[in-house]
Enzyme design. Structure first.
Site, PDB file in Angstrom:
ATOM      1  N   CYS A  56      44.789  48.330  37.876  1.00 41.99           N
ATOM      2  CA  CYS A  56      43.707  47.511  38.450  1.00 41.99           C
ATOM      3  C   CYS A  56      43.753  46.158  37.740  1.00 41.99           C
ATOM      4  CB  CYS A  56      42.360  48.199  38.238  1.00 41.99           C
ATOM      5  SG  CYS A  56      40.957  47.261  38.888  1.00 41.99           S
ATOM      6  N   GLY A  57      44.091  45.107  38.473  1.00 35.71           N
ATOM      7  CA  GLY A  57      44.265  43.788  37.855  1.00 35.71           C
ATOM      8  C   GLY A  57      42.961  43.212  37.338  1.00 35.71           C
ATOM      9  N   THR A  58      41.935  43.202  38.189  1.00 32.34           N
ATOM     10  CA  THR A  58      40.634  42.697  37.722  1.00 32.34           C
ATOM     11  C   THR A  58      40.082  43.603  36.633  1.00 32.34           C
ATOM     12  OG1 THR A  58      39.546  43.880  39.543  1.00 32.34           O
ATOM     13  CG2 THR A  58      39.981  41.506  39.854  1.00 32.34           C
ATOM     14  N   GLY A  59      40.428  44.913  36.710  1.00 29.88           N
ATOM     15  CA  GLY A  59      39.988  45.852  35.674  1.00 29.88           C
ATOM     16  C   GLY A  59      40.629  45.546  34.339  1.00 29.88           C
ATOM     17  N   ASN A 108      33.434  49.253  39.408  1.00 32.32           N
ATOM     18  CA  ASN A 108      34.732  49.787  38.989  1.00 32.32           C
ATOM     19  C   ASN A 108      34.591  50.265  37.546  1.00 32.32           C
ATOM     20  OD1 ASN A 108      36.591  48.801  41.315  1.00 32.32           O
ATOM     21  ND2 ASN A 108      35.411  46.985  40.757  1.00 32.32           N
ATOM     22  N   HIS A 135      32.629  45.308  37.002  1.00 34.51           N
ATOM     23  CA  HIS A 135      33.350  46.265  36.152  1.00 34.51           C
ATOM     24  C   HIS A 135      32.446  46.758  35.029  1.00 34.51           C
ATOM     25  CE1 HIS A 135      37.424  45.657  37.817  1.00 34.51           C
ATOM     26  NE2 HIS A 135      36.945  44.475  38.142  1.00 34.51           N
ATOM     27  N   ASN A 169      34.327  40.722  41.160  1.00 25.21           N
ATOM     28  CA  ASN A 169      33.924  42.103  41.457  1.00 25.21           C
ATOM     29  C   ASN A 169      33.418  42.746  40.165  1.00 25.21           C
ATOM     30  OD1 ASN A 169      36.405  42.228  40.162  1.00 25.21           O
ATOM     31  ND2 ASN A 169      37.228  43.834  41.459  1.00 25.21           N
ATOM     32  N   ASN A 174      45.745  42.640  41.277  1.00 26.88           N
ATOM     33  CA  ASN A 174      47.135  42.997  41.617  1.00 26.88           C
ATOM     34  C   ASN A 174      47.481  42.449  42.998  1.00 26.88           C
ATOM     35  OD1 ASN A 174      47.810  44.514  39.265  1.00 26.88           O
ATOM     36  ND2 ASN A 174      46.582  46.202  40.029  1.00 26.88           N
ATOM     37  N   GLU A 199      38.439  53.084  40.493  1.00 25.50           N
ATOM     38  CA  GLU A 199      38.034  51.913  41.264  1.00 25.50           C
ATOM     39  C   GLU A 199      36.952  52.217  42.292  1.00 25.50           C
ATOM     40  OE1 GLU A 199      40.693  49.215  43.060  1.00 25.50           O
ATOM     41  OE2 GLU A 199      42.217  49.362  41.494  1.00 25.50           O
ATOM     42  N   ARG A 200      36.026  51.276  42.421  1.00 26.98           N
ATOM     43  CA  ARG A 200      35.044  51.320  43.514  1.00 26.98           C
ATOM     44  C   ARG A 200      35.797  51.353  44.832  1.00 26.98           C
ATOM     45  NH1 ARG A 200      31.254  46.073  44.580  1.00 26.98           N
ATOM     46  NH2 ARG A 200      33.348  45.156  44.627  1.00 26.98           N
TER      47      ARG A 200
END
Ligand SMILES: N[C@H](CCC[C@H](N)C(=O)O)C(=O)O
Length: 274
Positions: A217-220, A190, A159, A157, A75, A208-209
């Site tokens: 959470c974008g990467t999530g 995460n 997940h 990162n 994000n 999130e971590r």
């Protein structure tokens, strides 16, 4: 120090211009700035810096509210593009941005949303990192006296994504913190909770971590779609409903980049006395 408050689907940030100002951050300063009572308050702090490689446009550094520097924030990447254009650091509509784990390519769409080429996911447990004997798609993880099935994905990162029948479950708050700090994740993780609505639609919550549950959470979202596709449950383009709004995530399979499209907004600008 000047800052810009921004949000992507309610995942909120302060963005600092480390190109025009020399900004040195230590964990204690990040924690104080991130405190929602004694500071400004944010999920993550985003720092814009000059690139290490002149072929790229910027370097992008991310710090969780807990003070730790981390590898990626999806994000935040959309807000990053809007910020550098709004403050006049560039007039480009597509950038090459260095992160701790590779180069990402945010692009401004005609409708004002931002599409980010997030690079390819890493799928091997050792790359996440996650302690596992085999490279299975679903790993049993013992947590809070039960065994949950997780799929691990790194977007730079880490997940850990699990399926739930309904995301409106208290599992996010009860299992989230325990998974975040589970000993099989040496760098913590995460924790994603994904409800499959259809082969092109999911609902997602992420604990999130270093920030706790965020509204998005974008990467999530990227990791959840990759996990769902690997499990044979999703098609290549998926609408992800988060508590803060919707993202479109597309992935054509191993070795190809994950594409994320969604909004980015400026909330206010200010200066803070450190
Ligand atoms: N909490 C994450 C960083 C922020 C990720 C999230 N805000 C996103 O939009 O990707 C981590 O420790 O890896």
């Amino acid at each position: 120090m000047r800052f810009t408050k921004m949000q992507g689907l309610g995942n909120d940030f302060i963005v600092l211009d480390g190109v025009r100002e020399r900004i040195a951050l230590d964990p204690a300063t990040v924690q104080r700035l991130g405190d929602r009572h004694f500071g400004i308050g944010f999920d993550q702090l985003l720092l814009v810096e000059p690139p290490a490689d002149p072929r790229h446009d910027f370097r992008y550094r991310i710090f969780n509210a807990s003070g730790e520097e981390v590898e990626h924030c999806g994000n935040g990447a959309r807000c990053f593009l809007k910020f550098v254009r709004d403050v006049g650091l560039t007039d480009k509509t597509e950038l090459a941005v260095e992160t701790a784990r590779g180069v990402i390519y945010p692009r401004l769409e005609a409708n004002g949303e931002v599409t980010v080429d997030m690079g390819p996911p890493a799928l091997l447990p050792a790359q996440v990192p996650f302690v596992a004997e085999r490279d299975d798609i679903v790993h049993p993880l013992e947590v809070a006296g039960r065994v949950v099935g997780i799929t691990v994905v790194s977007m730079g990162n880490p997940h850990a994504v699990q399926l739930v029948d309904d995301v409106d479950t208290d599992l996010v708050q009860t299992l989230g913190p325990l998974i975040e700090r589970h000993p099989r994740f040496p760098h913590k993780v995460n924790a994603g909770f994904m409800q499959i609505v259809g082969r092109d639609e999911i609902r997602l919550r992420v604990y999130e971590r270093g920030a706790g549950e965020t509204l998005a959470c974008g990467t999530g979202a990227c990791a959840a779609v990759v996990a769902g596709i690997r499990r044979g449950l999703l098609d290549a383009t998926v609408r992800v409903h988060t508590r803060g709004g919707g993202l479109i995530i597309a992935w054509a399979g191993p070795g190809t980049p994950v594409l994320m499209t969604g909004p980015a907004a400026t909330v206010f600008e200010g200066t803070i006395v450190l």
